[in-house]
Write an enzyme that holds these catalytic residues in place. Structure first.
Site, PDB file in Angstrom:
ATOM      1  N   SER A 110       0.963  -1.217  -0.115  1.00 45.03           N
ATOM      2  CA  SER A 110       0.176  -0.041   0.138  1.00 45.03           C
ATOM      3  C   SER A 110       0.892   1.421  -0.095  1.00 45.03           C
ATOM      4  CB  SER A 110      -0.906  -0.130   0.968  1.00 45.03           C
ATOM      5  OG  SER A 110      -2.216   0.863   1.117  1.00 45.03           O
ATOM      6  N   ASP A 250      -9.314  -5.471  -5.368  1.00 46.83           N
ATOM      7  CA  ASP A 250      -8.421  -4.462  -4.340  1.00 46.83           C
ATOM      8  C   ASP A 250      -8.978  -2.816  -4.537  1.00 46.83           C
ATOM      9  OD1 ASP A 250      -6.160  -3.084  -3.243  1.00 46.83           O
ATOM     10  OD2 ASP A 250      -4.757  -4.181  -4.036  1.00 46.83           O
ATOM     11  N   HIS A 277      -7.437  -5.785  -1.063  1.00 44.68           N
ATOM     12  CA  HIS A 277      -6.024  -5.153  -0.589  1.00 44.68           C
ATOM     13  C   HIS A 277      -5.100  -6.115   0.220  1.00 44.68           C
ATOM     14  CE1 HIS A 277      -4.122  -1.420  -0.751  1.00 44.68           C
ATOM     15  NE2 HIS A 277      -4.142  -1.180   0.774  1.00 44.68           N
TER      16      HIS A 277
END
Length: 299
Positions: A110, A250, A277
């Site tokens: 991320s 995601d 995610h």
């Protein structure tokens, strides 16, 4: 269950300290995998399953970025204190302090993926490989994609979110409940949430200083200092072999990570069909297989 660490401790970073844990023993022939967690303002906990790579011979380094977890908390710092450059400096300090700067792989998840890309663009000689996991390349472009995902939420959910965002009441239970609809679709689709993920989520909730300053009140309402930040212009400078990871559901959509595929010279993509995610938690066996295959090809 993640392996017990071989070592843990803190390293000085200016007037502060960075907390770390090492699983396995660096310097035994395979580069250390350094895990850069998300947020900014998260903790290492939800990435602990990466420690299993030590069973296959790759030492794994986890750490809490400054401001969170076991590292120094600076709750009164000005929002301008928290910058990508600060966290890149912290990463370099960690690599040098642990004696692994000449032989390492970065795994950035991320926000951590953008930080890893920034670091890799300087072509550090000890960087053997780069994993960009569930990361956008540009916050402005990602915000456009997040709006599309929000518009596809069940009827009334985004209206509730928008009303609270306009009113500045994102700290209410109603906003939280509507937020969770998005999280359960696009952040982690497991029920119940894994213990490691809950640990990071609760830590961020209890100490949101960095997250609120740089990101915002939640994943999909990015109004912090990163809202206009991008690493797109840096990507052609990355020479390390790079693996991009995504989940089919995601929050970081294909358009959001496309620049990595188009601009990084040595790059490949792995999409996990049943993940959002957090593929390392949602499809752990396939994730581990993909990671080991990538690591085995590095020279």
């Amino acid at each position: 269950m993640a392996r017990a660490p071989s070592a843990r401790g803190t390293l000085p970073f200016g007037d502060h300290v960075t907390w770390y844990r090492v699983t396995g023993t660096p310097g035994k022939g395979k580069p250390a995998v350094v895990a850069l967690h998300g947020g900014p303002g998260g903790t290492h906990d939800y990435l602990l399953p990466l420690a299993d790579l030590a069973d296959a011979g790759w030492p794994v380094v986890h750490y809490d970025q400054l401001g969170n977890g076991g590292s120094s908390h600076l709750d009164d710092a000005d929002p301008g204190f928290w910058t990508p450059e600060l966290f890149d400096d912290e990463l370099v300090n960690l690599l040098n302090g642990l004696g692994i700067a000449d032989d390492y792989v970065l795994f950035g998840h991320s926000w951590g993926g953008l930080l890893a890309a920034k670091h890799a663009s300087r072509r550090p000689p000890g960087l053997r490989g780069l994993v960009i996991a569930n990361s956008p390349a540009s916050y402005p472009e990602w915000r456009k994609e997040l709006k599309i995902l929000r518009d596809l939420l069940p009827s009334g959910v985004n209206d509730t979110l928008l009303a609270h965002e306009a009113a500045g009441t994102t700290d209410t239970r109603e906003y939280f409940d509507a937020m969770m609809v998005f999280y359960n679709r696009h952040v982690i689709r497991m029920r119940p949430w894994p213990r490691e993920f809950m640990a990071t989520f609760m830590d961020t909730l209890s100490n949101p200083t960095v997250y609120h300053a740089m990101n915002g009140p939640c994943e999909f309402h990015v109004i912090g200092t990163l809202k206009d930040w991008s690493v797109t212009d840096l990507l052609p400078e990355i020479t390390a072999s790079t693996l991009v990871i995504s989940g089919r559901h995601d929050e970081v959509t294909q358009e959001s990570f496309r620049p990595f595929l188009e601009l990084v010279p040595q790059v490949r993509l792995k999409v996990f069909e049943n993940s959002s995610h957090s593929p390392h938690l949602e499809e752990p066996e396939l994730f581990r297989k993909a990671m080991i295959e990538f690591l085995m090809e590095l020279r």
